[in-house]
Design a protein around this motif. Structure first.
Motif, PDB file in Angstrom:
ATOM      1  N   ARG A  15     -50.355 -24.754  55.075  1.00  8.11           N
ATOM      2  CA  ARG A  15     -49.161 -24.875  54.234  1.00  8.11           C
ATOM      3  C   ARG A  15     -48.008 -25.423  55.074  1.00  8.11           C
ATOM      4  O   ARG A  15     -47.746 -24.909  56.172  1.00  8.11           O
ATOM      5  N   ARG A  17     -44.069 -25.892  55.344  1.00 10.03           N
ATOM      6  CA  ARG A  17     -42.833 -25.379  54.748  1.00 10.03           C
ATOM      7  C   ARG A  17     -41.780 -26.493  54.646  1.00 10.03           C
ATOM      8  O   ARG A  17     -41.885 -27.512  55.345  1.00 10.03           O
ATOM      9  N   PRO A  18     -40.749 -26.301  53.806  1.00 10.16           N
ATOM     10  CA  PRO A  18     -39.698 -27.334  53.710  1.00 10.16           C
ATOM     11  C   PRO A  18     -38.803 -27.324  54.960  1.00 10.16           C
ATOM     12  O   PRO A  18     -38.819 -26.360  55.728  1.00 10.16           O
ATOM     13  N   SER A  67     -45.322 -27.857  50.621  1.00 12.74           N
ATOM     14  CA  SER A  67     -44.196 -27.123  50.029  1.00 12.74           C
ATOM     15  C   SER A  67     -42.854 -27.773  50.351  1.00 12.74           C
ATOM     16  O   SER A  67     -41.822 -27.112  50.295  1.00 12.74           O
ATOM     17  N   GLN A 110     -46.575 -20.738  64.275  1.00 17.70           N
ATOM     18  CA  GLN A 110     -45.457 -20.359  65.132  1.00 17.70           C
ATOM     19  C   GLN A 110     -44.393 -19.617  64.314  1.00 17.70           C
ATOM     20  O   GLN A 110     -44.428 -19.653  63.065  1.00 17.70           O
ATOM     21  N   THR A 111     -43.479 -18.980  65.019  1.00 19.65           N
ATOM     22  CA  THR A 111     -42.401 -18.261  64.356  1.00 19.65           C
ATOM     23  C   THR A 111     -41.606 -19.215  63.466  1.00 19.65           C
ATOM     24  O   THR A 111     -41.370 -20.354  63.856  1.00 19.65           O
ATOM     25  N   SER A 113     -42.558 -20.569  60.734  1.00 17.43           N
ATOM     26  CA  SER A 113     -43.330 -21.632  60.070  1.00 17.43           C
ATOM     27  C   SER A 113     -43.661 -21.256  58.633  1.00 17.43           C
ATOM     28  O   SER A 113     -44.168 -22.100  57.887  1.00 17.43           O
ATOM     29  N   GLY A 114     -43.389 -20.003  58.251  1.00 18.02           N
ATOM     30  CA  GLY A 114     -43.614 -19.616  56.850  1.00 18.02           C
ATOM     31  C   GLY A 114     -44.776 -18.652  56.625  1.00 18.02           C
ATOM     32  O   GLY A 114     -45.260 -18.526  55.511  1.00 18.02           O
ATOM     33  N   LYS A 115     -45.225 -17.933  57.673  1.00 19.36           N
ATOM     34  CA  LYS A 115     -46.349 -17.000  57.512  1.00 19.36           C
ATOM     35  C   LYS A 115     -45.968 -15.848  56.586  1.00 19.36           C
ATOM     36  O   LYS A 115     -46.652 -15.572  55.603  1.00 19.36           O
ATOM     37  N   SER A 116     -44.833 -15.179  56.922  1.00 14.83           N
ATOM     38  CA  SER A 116     -44.432 -14.017  56.121  1.00 14.83           C
ATOM     39  C   SER A 116     -44.071 -14.455  54.707  1.00 14.83           C
ATOM     40  O   SER A 116     -44.342 -13.736  53.745  1.00 14.83           O
ATOM     41  N   TYR A 122     -40.285 -13.364  50.079  1.00 12.20           N
ATOM     42  CA  TYR A 122     -38.937 -12.826  50.288  1.00 12.20           C
ATOM     43  C   TYR A 122     -38.252 -12.708  48.945  1.00 12.20           C
ATOM     44  O   TYR A 122     -38.520 -13.489  48.032  1.00 12.20           O
ATOM     45  N   LYS A 125     -37.223 -15.668  46.689  1.00 14.72           N
ATOM     46  CA  LYS A 125     -38.022 -16.881  46.921  1.00 14.72           C
ATOM     47  C   LYS A 125     -39.432 -16.723  46.373  1.00 14.72           C
ATOM     48  O   LYS A 125     -40.292 -17.587  46.575  1.00 14.72           O
ATOM     49  N   ASN A 223     -35.824 -17.027  65.870  1.00 14.25           N
ATOM     50  CA  ASN A 223     -35.648 -16.535  64.519  1.00 14.25           C
ATOM     51  C   ASN A 223     -35.232 -15.074  64.629  1.00 14.25           C
ATOM     52  O   ASN A 223     -35.996 -14.233  65.036  1.00 14.25           O
TER      53      ASN A 223
HETATM   54  P1  ADP Z   1     -42.681 -16.723  59.975  1.00 15.17           P
HETATM   55  O1  ADP Z   1     -43.133 -15.508  59.287  1.00 15.17           O
HETATM   56  O2  ADP Z   1     -43.761 -17.713  60.207  1.00 15.17           O
HETATM   57  O3  ADP Z   1     -41.896 -16.468  61.226  1.00 15.17           O
HETATM   58  P2  ADP Z   1     -41.029 -16.990  57.675  1.00 15.17           P
HETATM   59  O4  ADP Z   1     -42.061 -16.842  56.613  1.00 15.17           O
HETATM   60  O5  ADP Z   1     -40.169 -15.803  57.924  1.00 15.17           O
HETATM   61  O6  ADP Z   1     -41.668 -17.491  59.017  1.00 15.17           O
HETATM   62  O7  ADP Z   1     -40.178 -18.287  57.302  1.00 15.17           O
HETATM   63  C1  ADP Z   1     -38.968 -18.612  57.977  1.00 15.17           C
HETATM   64  C2  ADP Z   1     -37.922 -19.006  56.939  1.00 15.17           C
HETATM   65  O8  ADP Z   1     -38.351 -20.134  56.215  1.00 15.17           O
HETATM   66  C3  ADP Z   1     -37.673 -17.915  55.914  1.00 15.17           C
HETATM   67  O9  ADP Z   1     -36.305 -17.896  55.583  1.00 15.17           O
HETATM   68  C4  ADP Z   1     -38.465 -18.357  54.720  1.00 15.17           C
HETATM   69  O10 ADP Z   1     -37.908 -17.896  53.513  1.00 15.17           O
HETATM   70  C5  ADP Z   1     -38.400 -19.873  54.832  1.00 15.17           C
HETATM   71  N1  ADP Z   1     -39.608 -20.459  54.268  1.00 15.17           N
HETATM   72  C6  ADP Z   1     -40.806 -20.494  54.827  1.00 15.17           C
HETATM   73  N2  ADP Z   1     -41.686 -21.120  54.043  1.00 15.17           N
HETATM   74  C7  ADP Z   1     -41.014 -21.509  52.951  1.00 15.17           C
HETATM   75  C8  ADP Z   1     -41.353 -22.209  51.741  1.00 15.17           C
HETATM   76  N3  ADP Z   1     -42.589 -22.626  51.519  1.00 15.17           N
HETATM   77  N4  ADP Z   1     -40.371 -22.432  50.840  1.00 15.17           N
HETATM   78  C9  ADP Z   1     -39.104 -22.011  51.064  1.00 15.17           C
HETATM   79  N5  ADP Z   1     -38.718 -21.343  52.166  1.00 15.17           N
HETATM   80  C10 ADP Z   1     -39.661 -21.091  53.098  1.00 15.17           C
END
Ligand code: ADP
Ligand code: MG
Length: 601
Positions: A15, A17-18, A67, A110-111, A113-116, A122, A125, A223
């Motif tokens: 995936r 992320r934007p 995304s 990586q940190t 990158s959108g894993k959580s 969130y 979102k 982050n």
């Molecule tokens: P990780 O867990 O990999 O460190 P996060 O999931 O916390 O990263 O993502 C970092 C930031 O990017 C968060 O604010 C999250 O809401 C945003 N984000 C990540 N993926 C997306 C997505 N597909 N669409 C919108 N925001 C995203």
């Protein structure tokens, strides 16, 4: 465990992320360079940022989630939001759990990158895969209850984190570190972990909130809210199918499945997260378990006899999910930003390797074969009792102390045979379905592989074309540069000639100026001279006029004098006449006044 295990590759999905607002702002409000390009729903290509060394690489996966919204980077695949990711990642895992298979989804990357975001989601979102799976699990259980299916379900939830190689229960604040043991029935199990019985999505939701609140979060330079721990939600589903009753004995078929939903800590190199002190130790711990995860993947892919699961807590816990009895999906999360390019490529490499892992999955149920055998033994014992007239055993088997009639006996025998047949038929059907599923899986997989190969060949072709174009362009560029040099030389020559001409013209202009000044001076002198001569002429003319006037006056006077003289002569003549008569003096010498007058003229 009666069924044979089926091969099942680890599914790997990606995936992207934007771009976030920080990345856009740092690029002056413009959308930055995107380091990945999606070619289809299963192929992604990494692209080195401008000015950075490296080649483009295409990687095939089971699915690519794009995304980035179209206004950031349009792509030839549909935009993937949270429900889309759930439908492709979560739903097949849930189906599989209801079939009695173990499952695992783990998010790698990586940190930031959108894993959580993908796993948990969130507020505002959209919820991620794990809560959506829990919610739909209860919706399906409710549906089954309403349809009065003869299956009972029970669900348990546990939540743990692995932090610095230690396992902590997230549903118990400040509890002791826990150990992982290998349960012959359940596989790797955390001893003493609280497993909460849950009966609704609301209950699960509260438990997840509690777990998240207990999570250890350490700020890093990358982050501020990044979790430095691996977080695991364990979802267990126990199912019992009621098949019928034989005498006092209930015939049921229990199955169970367990899913590990794993949000891994950031995979970035330590230097990048700028961590120090206690956080550095923690970062090394995180890296160690991720390095070990990579090693486990490599050993599995290379078919090594010993897999080093025990080298880290994470791999010990996930032993079944990697190469064991589990349907596993890896979700690799990527950032499209240039600053993360190296991590993006390393995540793609890591993930594409994991795709080669083959798990051995089987339904977790009590052996049907054993049940049939038990029933057959009962039937045989019954038949034997009839032959030997052993009424006690017969009564015991049939669960009665009443006398047994032949009709009762026949009915009971018939009932037992029917149940055995039913169970055997069920087993046969499941066996066939499993084979069908396996066949389907194999053909889907080979179709996918064929498609990937075609796409890769196409991409390779395109790349070769591009390379050729690049060579042509380079040649053209060289030619243009050579032409440019010639032109530049011409321009320089022209300029020099121009400069020489300009200098000559300037010189001429200066000379011209000088001449002009001389002429002006001369003109002034001439003008001055002319005016003084004019003055002189005027004076001369005036003088001449005066002379003329004087001359006229003199003439006038002369004339007057002559007239006076004439008059005087006449007078004299008269006087002579009077004195000498008309011949007078004329005869005697003829002088007198008249002669004087003539002499004076
Ligand atoms: P990780 O867990 O990999 O460190 P996060 O999931 O916390 O990263 O993502 C970092 C930031 O990017 C968060 O604010 C999250 O809401 C945003 N984000 C990540 N993926 C997306 C997505 N597909 N669409 C919108 N925001 C995203
Ligand atoms: Mg996270």
């Amino acid at each position: 465990m009666g069924k044979k295990a089926a091969n099942d590759n680890v599914r790997v999905m990606v995936r992207v992320r934007p771009f976030n607002s920080k990345e856009i702002n740092e690029n002056g409000g413009q959308i930055p360079f995107c380091t990945v390009e999606v070619n289809s729903e299963t192929v992604i290509t990494s692209k080195p940022p401008p000015g950075e060394a490296g080649n483009e690489h295409s990687f095939p996966f089971d699915h690519i989630f794009w995304s980035l919204p179209a206004d950031q980077m349009p792509a030839p695949v549909p935009f993937a939001d949270q429900p889309d990711v759930y439908n492709i990642v979560g739903v097949p895992q849930l189906d599989s759990m209801f079939d009695g298979y173990n499952g695992c989804i783990f998010a790698y990357g990586q940190t930031s990158s959108g894993k959580s975001h993908s796993m948990m989601g969130y507020e505002g979102k959209g919820r991620g895969v794990s809560p959506r799976m829990c919610e739909e699990m209860f919706a399906r259980i409710e549906e089954a209850k309403e349809a009065k299916k003869n299956t009972t379900y029970s669900v348990k939830v546990a939540m743990l984190q692995i932090y610095n190689e230690q396992v902590q229960d997230l549903l118990k604040k400040g509890g002791p570190n826990l150990k992982i043991v290998n349960d012959p029935q359940k596989g790797p199990t955390v001893r003493g972990l609280i497993e909460k019985d849950v009966h609704s999505w609301d209950e699960v939701n509260q438990i997840l909130d509690q777990g998240i609140a207990n999570r250890s979060v350490a700020a890093t330079a990358m982050n501020a809210t990044s979790s430095r721990a691996h977080t695991v939600i364990q979802l267990s589903l126990d199912m019992v199918d009621e098949l019928g009753q034989v005498g006092a004995k209930k015939i049921s078929r229990p199955r169970r499945s367990r899913a590990n939903l794993v949000d891994l800590a950031g995979s970035e190199k330590i230097s990048k997260s700028k961590v120090e002190g206690a956080n550095l130790k923690e970062a090394i711990g995180i890296n160690q378990s991720l390095t070990c995860l990579g090693r486990v993947i490599d050993h599995l892919v290379d078919g090594k006899p010993h897999i080093p699961y025990r080298d880290s807590v994470l791999t010990t816990l996930l032993a079944d999910s990697l190469g064991g009895n589990s349907r596993t999906t890896m979700l690799a999360a990527l950032s499209p930003a240039a600053i993360n390019y190296d991590e993006t490529v390393s995540t793609l490499r890591y993930a594409s390797r994991a795709r080669k892992i083959v798990n051995q999955v089987k339904v977790n149920e009590d052996p049907t074969a054993a049940l049939i055998r038990e029933l057959q033994e009962e039937l045989a014992k019954m038949k034997q009792s009839v032959l030997t007239g052993d009424v006690d055993t017969l009564q015991q088997i049939m669960g009665t102390d009443q006398p047994i009639s032949a009709a009762n006996m026949a009915a009971k025998t018939q009932e037992l045979e029917t149940v055995i047949e039913q169970i055997a038929a069920l087993e046969q059907k499941e066996q066939e379905e499993e084979e069908k599923r396996e066949q389907q899986w194999i053909s889907e997989r080979s179709e996918l592989e064929a498609r990937h190969n075609e796409e890769l060949a196409e991409i390779e072709g395109m790349r070769a074309q591009l390379e050729q174009q690049k060579v042509q362009l380079e040649e053209q560029q060289q030619q243009l540069q050579a032409n440019l040099k010639v032109k530049q030389r011409g321009v320089i020559m022209n300029r020099m000639q121009g400069l020489t001409r300009l200098a000559a013209a300037q010189q001429k202009a200066a000379e011209h100026d000088e001449t002009k000044k001389d002429l002006q001076r001369e003109m002034i002198v001439n003008r001055l001279r002319t005016s003084s001569e004019k003055q002189k002429y005027k004076q001369a003319i005036d003088e001449a006029r005066a002379v003329q006037r004087n001359a006229a006056t003199d003439e006038e006077r002369c004339r007057n004098l002559e007239q006076e003289l004439e008059a005087a002569r006449a007078y004299i003549a008269q006087l002579e006449i009077r004195k000498f008569g008309p011949q007078g003096k004329a005869g005697k010498g003829g002088g007198g006044y008249a002669a004087m007058g003539r002499g004076m003229r």
